[in-house]
Design a protein around this motif. Structure first.
Motif, PDB file in Angstrom:
ATOM      1  N   SER A 281      16.309  18.817 -55.851  1.00 55.53           N
ATOM      2  CA  SER A 281      16.900  19.950 -56.579  1.00 55.53           C
ATOM      3  C   SER A 281      16.737  21.238 -55.790  1.00 55.53           C
ATOM      4  O   SER A 281      17.672  22.047 -55.688  1.00 55.53           O
ATOM      5  CB  SER A 281      16.252  20.090 -57.960  1.00 55.53           C
ATOM      6  N   ASP A 282      15.563  21.432 -55.220  1.00 52.41           N
ATOM      7  CA  ASP A 282      15.323  22.639 -54.429  1.00 52.41           C
ATOM      8  C   ASP A 282      16.204  22.672 -53.184  1.00 52.41           C
ATOM      9  O   ASP A 282      16.765  23.723 -52.839  1.00 52.41           O
ATOM     10  CB  ASP A 282      13.852  22.710 -54.023  1.00 52.41           C
ATOM     11  N   ARG A 283      16.353  21.520 -52.505  1.00 56.23           N
ATOM     12  CA  ARG A 283      17.171  21.492 -51.284  1.00 56.23           C
ATOM     13  C   ARG A 283      18.632  21.829 -51.604  1.00 56.23           C
ATOM     14  O   ARG A 283      19.279  22.595 -50.873  1.00 56.23           O
ATOM     15  CB  ARG A 283      17.124  20.112 -50.619  1.00 56.23           C
ATOM     16  N   VAL A 284      19.151  21.258 -52.686  1.00 52.84           N
ATOM     17  CA  VAL A 284      20.540  21.521 -53.058  1.00 52.84           C
ATOM     18  C   VAL A 284      20.712  22.980 -53.460  1.00 52.84           C
ATOM     19  O   VAL A 284      21.665  23.651 -53.050  1.00 52.84           O
ATOM     20  CB  VAL A 284      20.986  20.573 -54.182  1.00 52.84           C
ATOM     21  N   GLY A 285      19.785  23.508 -54.264  1.00 53.82           N
ATOM     22  CA  GLY A 285      19.865  24.908 -54.670  1.00 53.82           C
ATOM     23  C   GLY A 285      19.773  25.856 -53.491  1.00 53.82           C
ATOM     24  O   GLY A 285      20.512  26.847 -53.410  1.00 53.82           O
ATOM     25  N   GLU A 286      18.869  25.572 -52.555  1.00 55.31           N
ATOM     26  CA  GLU A 286      18.710  26.433 -51.386  1.00 55.31           C
ATOM     27  C   GLU A 286      19.941  26.409 -50.491  1.00 55.31           C
ATOM     28  O   GLU A 286      20.226  27.385 -49.779  1.00 55.31           O
ATOM     29  CB  GLU A 286      17.475  25.989 -50.597  1.00 55.31           C
ATOM     30  N   ALA A 287      20.692  25.288 -50.526  1.00 60.75           N
ATOM     31  CA  ALA A 287      21.911  25.173 -49.720  1.00 60.75           C
ATOM     32  C   ALA A 287      23.091  25.893 -50.355  1.00 60.75           C
ATOM     33  O   ALA A 287      24.158  25.986 -49.743  1.00 60.75           O
ATOM     34  CB  ALA A 287      22.252  23.704 -49.506  1.00 60.75           C
ATOM     35  N   GLY A 288      22.920  26.381 -51.597  1.00 65.22           N
ATOM     36  CA  GLY A 288      24.016  27.035 -52.302  1.00 65.22           C
ATOM     37  C   GLY A 288      24.723  26.123 -53.281  1.00 65.22           C
ATOM     38  O   GLY A 288      25.767  26.485 -53.826  1.00 65.22           O
ATOM     39  N   GLY A 289      24.161  24.933 -53.500  1.00 64.25           N
ATOM     40  CA  GLY A 289      24.735  24.005 -54.459  1.00 64.25           C
ATOM     41  C   GLY A 289      24.264  24.289 -55.873  1.00 64.25           C
ATOM     42  O   GLY A 289      23.636  25.319 -56.154  1.00 64.25           O
ATOM     43  N   ARG A 290      24.557  23.350 -56.764  1.00 62.45           N
ATOM     44  CA  ARG A 290      24.255  23.544 -58.177  1.00 62.45           C
ATOM     45  C   ARG A 290      23.466  22.365 -58.726  1.00 62.45           C
ATOM     46  O   ARG A 290      23.740  21.208 -58.392  1.00 62.45           O
ATOM     47  CB  ARG A 290      25.561  23.710 -58.965  1.00 62.45           C
ATOM     48  N   VAL A 291      22.502  22.675 -59.588  1.00 67.28           N
ATOM     49  CA  VAL A 291      21.692  21.653 -60.252  1.00 67.28           C
ATOM     50  C   VAL A 291      21.643  21.992 -61.730  1.00 67.28           C
ATOM     51  O   VAL A 291      21.423  23.151 -62.107  1.00 67.28           O
ATOM     52  CB  VAL A 291      20.258  21.598 -59.667  1.00 67.28           C
ATOM     53  N   VAL A 292      21.851  20.975 -62.578  1.00 67.08           N
ATOM     54  CA  VAL A 292      21.827  21.156 -64.030  1.00 67.08           C
ATOM     55  C   VAL A 292      20.721  20.290 -64.596  1.00 67.08           C
ATOM     56  O   VAL A 292      20.640  19.100 -64.269  1.00 67.08           O
ATOM     57  CB  VAL A 292      23.173  20.759 -64.673  1.00 67.08           C
ATOM     58  N   PHE A 293      19.865  20.862 -65.445  1.00 64.84           N
ATOM     59  CA  PHE A 293      18.827  20.068 -66.106  1.00 64.84           C
ATOM     60  C   PHE A 293      18.875  20.331 -67.600  1.00 64.84           C
ATOM     61  O   PHE A 293      19.370  21.359 -68.062  1.00 64.84           O
ATOM     62  CB  PHE A 293      17.441  20.368 -65.522  1.00 64.84           C
ATOM     63  N   THR A 294      18.363  19.366 -68.375  1.00 68.28           N
ATOM     64  CA  THR A 294      18.469  19.458 -69.830  1.00 68.28           C
ATOM     65  C   THR A 294      17.294  18.734 -70.479  1.00 68.28           C
ATOM     66  O   THR A 294      16.170  18.851 -70.014  1.00 68.28           O
ATOM     67  CB  THR A 294      19.847  18.938 -70.299  1.00 68.28           C
ATOM     68  N   GLU A 295      17.515  17.999 -71.568  1.00 70.32           N
ATOM     69  CA  GLU A 295      16.453  17.329 -72.337  1.00 70.32           C
ATOM     70  C   GLU A 295      15.509  18.367 -72.942  1.00 70.32           C
ATOM     71  O   GLU A 295      14.302  18.321 -72.752  1.00 70.32           O
ATOM     72  CB  GLU A 295      15.660  16.356 -71.463  1.00 70.32           C
ATOM     73  N   VAL A 296      16.047  19.294 -73.692  1.00 68.17           N
ATOM     74  CA  VAL A 296      15.260  20.428 -74.184  1.00 68.17           C
ATOM     75  C   VAL A 296      14.020  19.995 -74.978  1.00 68.17           C
ATOM     76  O   VAL A 296      12.940  20.559 -74.764  1.00 68.17           O
ATOM     77  CB  VAL A 296      16.149  21.385 -75.003  1.00 68.17           C
ATOM     78  N   PRO A 297      14.099  19.010 -75.890  1.00 71.93           N
ATOM     79  CA  PRO A 297      12.880  18.638 -76.612  1.00 71.93           C
ATOM     80  C   PRO A 297      11.796  18.052 -75.719  1.00 71.93           C
ATOM     81  O   PRO A 297      10.652  17.942 -76.145  1.00 71.93           O
ATOM     82  CB  PRO A 297      13.375  17.587 -77.625  1.00 71.93           C
ATOM     83  N   GLU A 298      12.146  17.681 -74.491  1.00 70.12           N
ATOM     84  CA  GLU A 298      11.153  17.179 -73.551  1.00 70.12           C
ATOM     85  C   GLU A 298      10.677  18.282 -72.614  1.00 70.12           C
ATOM     86  O   GLU A 298      10.172  18.018 -71.524  1.00 70.12           O
ATOM     87  CB  GLU A 298      11.712  15.962 -72.810  1.00 70.12           C
ATOM     88  N   THR A 385      20.731  25.549 -63.493  1.00 69.03           N
ATOM     89  CA  THR A 385      21.228  25.875 -64.824  1.00 69.03           C
ATOM     90  C   THR A 385      20.549  24.997 -65.867  1.00 69.03           C
ATOM     91  O   THR A 385      20.464  23.778 -65.694  1.00 69.03           O
ATOM     92  CB  THR A 385      22.752  25.667 -64.909  1.00 69.03           C
ATOM     93  N   LEU A 386      20.082  25.610 -66.936  1.00 67.55           N
ATOM     94  CA  LEU A 386      19.546  24.886 -68.087  1.00 67.55           C
ATOM     95  C   LEU A 386      20.672  24.628 -69.079  1.00 67.55           C
ATOM     96  O   LEU A 386      21.376  25.560 -69.481  1.00 67.55           O
ATOM     97  CB  LEU A 386      18.429  25.698 -68.754  1.00 67.55           C
ATOM     98  N   LEU A 387      20.837  23.386 -69.473  1.00 67.33           N
ATOM     99  CA  LEU A 387      21.887  22.962 -70.398  1.00 67.33           C
ATOM    100  C   LEU A 387      21.273  22.584 -71.739  1.00 67.33           C
ATOM    101  O   LEU A 387      20.313  21.807 -71.794  1.00 67.33           O
ATOM    102  CB  LEU A 387      22.642  21.766 -69.799  1.00 67.33           C
ATOM    103  N   GLU A 388      21.840  23.088 -72.819  1.00 66.41           N
ATOM    104  CA  GLU A 388      21.391  22.737 -74.165  1.00 66.41           C
ATOM    105  C   GLU A 388      21.861  21.326 -74.508  1.00 66.41           C
ATOM    106  O   GLU A 388      23.050  21.072 -74.639  1.00 66.41           O
ATOM    107  CB  GLU A 388      21.978  23.719 -75.189  1.00 66.41           C
ATOM    108  N   ALA A 389      20.908  20.398 -74.648  1.00 61.76           N
ATOM    109  CA  ALA A 389      21.215  19.033 -75.080  1.00 61.76           C
ATOM    110  C   ALA A 389      19.902  18.350 -75.430  1.00 61.76           C
ATOM    111  O   ALA A 389      18.835  18.738 -74.933  1.00 61.76           O
ATOM    112  CB  ALA A 389      21.960  18.247 -74.000  1.00 61.76           C
ATOM    113  N   PRO A 390      19.942  17.313 -76.275  1.00 63.34           N
ATOM    114  CA  PRO A 390      18.721  16.599 -76.642  1.00 63.34           C
ATOM    115  C   PRO A 390      18.242  15.695 -75.520  1.00 63.34           C
ATOM    116  O   PRO A 390      18.860  15.608 -74.454  1.00 63.34           O
ATOM    117  CB  PRO A 390      19.154  15.786 -77.864  1.00 63.34           C
TER     118      PRO A 390
END
Length: 492
Positions: A281-298, A385-390
Motif C-alpha cells: 500500500s505504501d509503495r503504490v501510494g508513494e508512486a502516486g497510485g491509489r489504495v482503498v481500505f474499509t471494514e470499518v467495524p474491524e 482512501t477510507l471507504l465506509e463499508a462493513p
C-alpha cells in the motif's frame, strides 16, 4: 516486528504476550517462559504476570484486559482475556508527521488505458441486473455471449444479486449506488444493464446515476418489453465487445488502484500478511497510485491510530463520522460492538476485536489518509482512501470494486475461495494454508518469517504486477466472481 524467539514472536517492546509460530507442547521452554499447557500456532503465551483487570498488550497496544490473574507461560485466550470495548468513544485530532517515503520501485504493469486516463487490469463486458428477478436472465446472456468472444475481450460476466425491488430510501439508494459505480469501472470495456420492467430500481433511474460520459460504453434492455431478452442481450454484448477493442499498454504503479481486505484471519495475519500488504500500500501510494481500505467495524480499538494519520481536520472529522456512525449502528440494533471476531478467527488465535483490529489496519500501511468516501461512492483522488463499508467479506469487497479498485489484495489465515468483480489476490498468512489450498491461494506471506519483509515485498509486488497485466488469480481460474450488496432498511 520486534523479533523471533524460536517458535514465538513478539511485536513491540513491552508486549504482554508472544505469538506462537508453530504448535507447542506443555512444558516447552519458549520466549523465556515454560508453557503451562499445549498452545496452537497463532495463539498467545503470557510473557510476564498479569493481574485481573490489567491491560494485555500486543502490537504495543491494549488488546483487552485480563479476566483473572495470568501467569507467565499461560495460554492467553478467550477464557482469561476480555475486550475493553463498549459504546462510543471521544476522539482527538492529533496529526502525526508523515513517514519518509521509500525509494521508488520503478515497477510497471500492462493495463488498458481508458479515454479518461484511468487504467483497467482487465477488459471485460459486465452484465448488471437491476433486480434479482432477472439475475438468471443475466447469467444466461453471459454464458451464451461469452462463448463467441473476440480475442481482445477478457470475458463476459454477470454480477447477480437479490435486490432492486421491495426496497425504500437508503436501502434502495445503496443498491443503485453500487450498481452505478460498478457500471463506471475501468475493468469493464462495456456494460449491459438488464432490467425487468416493474421493479423499484428502474433502468432509467440507474442510468441517471451514471455520468453521461460513460453512457457510450453502456447498453440496456428491459425484459418485459423484449421479444427474446436473451437473444437481444447477446446482440448488445456483441456490440459492446466490438467497441471494446484495445491493446494493453505499459504503465507505472501510479495507475494502479488497490483495494485491501482481510477475511478468515488467524493469529499470524497481523504478523505476516497484513503488514506485508501494508508495505505494498505504501509503495503504490508513494508512486502516486491509489489504495482503498474499509471494514470499518474491524477498526474498533485501533481507530485513533488511524485518525492520527488524517491528512487534515476535514479528513479527521469525516473519519470520526464514519467510525462513530458504525458504532452507533451496532448500538441502535442492540448488538455489542465487540461481537467480532468470528469463530474461525478465534480458532486461529484471535481473541478480541481490539486484537483483530490492530492486525487488520496494518493493510493500510503508514501513509496519510487523504480522503473518506461513503458506501457506493467512487474514489476521488490519489493516495489512501477510507471507504465506509462493513467487515463482511463479500459486501466490503464489492464496495471496494465499486469504489474503483482494479485489484483487491485479500489476506487470509484460514482460507476462502471467494472472488469478486476485479482480480482478487489471495495472500495466505502462513505456509501451511498456502500448501494445503494451492487452488485458493496466490501468494504465501509466510515467507516473511523465513526471508524477511523486503524479500517478500519484492516477490509480492512482482506477482501483483503480473496479475494486473493479465495473469489469472486463483479465484478467476475457479470462476469465482460475486457481488453482495449491503442490505439496510425495511423490505416491502
Amino acid at each position: 516486528m520486534r523479533g523471533s524467539m524460536g517458535k514465538a514472536l513478539t511485536i513491540a517492546a513491552g508486549d504482554s504476550v508472544a505469538t506462537l509460530l508453530d504448535d507447542a507442547e506443555a512444558g516447552e521452554r519458549i520466549a523465556g517462559v515454560t508453557l503451562a499447557t499445549a498452545i496452537p500456532r497463532g495463539h498467545k503465551v503470557a510473557l510476564h504476570p498479569l493481574a485481573a483487570g490489567q491491560p494485555v498488550l500486543k502490537f504495543g497496544f491494549p488488546i483487552g484486559r485480563a479476566r483473572r490473574g495470568i501467569a507467565p507461560g499461560d495460554h492467553v485466550h478467550s477464557d482469561n482475556l476480555a475486550t475493553g470495548l463498549s459504546g462510543t468513544e471521544r476522539y482527538r485530532y492529533d496529526p502525526r508527521p508523515a513517514p519518509e517515503p521509500a525509494a521508488a520501485t520503478g515497477a510497471t504493469f500492462e493495463g488498458y488505458v481508458r479515454a479518461d486516463g484511468r487504467v483497467g487490469t482487465r477488459n471485460e463486458i459486465w452484465i448488471l441486473p437491476t433486480v434479482g428477478c432477472v439475475a438468471r436472465t443475466a447469467e444466461r446472456i453471459a454464458k451464451r455471449a461469452g462463448a463467441a468472444l473476440p480475442p481482445h475481450v477478457d470475458g463476459v460476466h454477470a454480477f447477480t444479486h437479490p435486490h432492486g425491488c421491495s426496497q425504500l430510501g437508503q436501502d434502495l439508494a445503496g443498491v443503485r449506488a453500487i450498481l452505478a459505480s460498478l457500471a463506471c469501472h475501468p475493468n469493464a470495456g462495456g456494460v449491459l444493464l438488464v432490467g425487468l420492467g416493474c421493479e423499484e430500481n428502474q433502468v432509467k433511474d440507474l442510468l441517471a446515476a451514471i455520468p453521461p460520459e460513460r453512457h457510450g460504453a453502456i447498453r440496456y434492455l428491459t425484459a418485459q418489453f423484449s421479444a427474446d431478452e436473451v437473444e437481444e442481450g447477446c446482440a448488445l454484448v456483441a456490440e459492446l465487445a466490438a467497441h471494446a477493442a484495445m491493446p494493453r499498454q505499459t504503465v507505472g504503479l501510479d495507475k494502479l488502484v488497490l483495494g485491501v481486505k482481510c477475511g478468515g484471519s488467524d493469529g499470524l495475519s497481523g504478523l505476516t500478511a497484513n503488514p506485508l500488504v501494508g508495505r505494498i500500500s505504501d509503495r503504490v501510494g508513494e508512486a502516486g497510485g491509489r489504495v482503498v481500505f474499509t471494514e470499518v467495524p474491524e477498526m474498533f480499538g485501533a481507530e485513533q491510530m488511524l485518525m492520527d494519520r488524517a491528512a487534515d481536520a476535514r479528513v479527521f472529522d469525516a473519519m470520526v463520522g464514519v467510525i462513530t456512525g458504525f458504532r452507533q449502528y451496532f448500538i441502535d440494533h442492540g448488538e455489542p460492538i465487540s461481537e467480532n471476531p468470528s469463530p474461525g478467527n478465534v480458532a486461529g488465535g484471535i481473541t478480541t476485536l481490539e486484537e483483530k483490529s490492530l492486525g487488520a489496519v496494518q493493510k493500510a500501511g503508514r501513509g496519510r489518509i487523504a480522503d473518506v468516501i461513503g458506501y457506493g461512492e467512487r474514489i476521488r483522488g490519489d493516495g489512501l482512501t477510507l471507504l465506509e463499508a462493513p467487515g463482511n467479506d463479500a459486501v466490503s469487497s464489492t464496495a471496494l470494486a465499486a469504489a474503483g479498485a482494479t485489484a483487491i489484495l485479500f489476506t487470509t489465515g484460514r482460507g476462502t475461495p471467494l472472488g469478486f468483480p476485479v482480480p482478487t489476490v489471495k495472500i495466505a498468512s502462513n505456509a501451511d494454508l498456502a500448501a494445503r489450498k494451492p487452488g485458493w491461494i496466490d501468494f504465501d506471506a509466510g515467507a516473511v518469517l523465513d526471508q524477511g519483509f523486503e524479500a517478500a515485498e519484492a516477490l509480492l509486488l512482482a506477482r501483483i504486477c503480473a496479475i494486473a497485466s493479465g495473469a489469472p488469480t486463483a479465484a478467476e481460474t475457479n470462476d469465482e466472481r460475486e457481488i453482495a450488496i449491503w442490505k439496510r432498511g425495511v423490505t416491502l
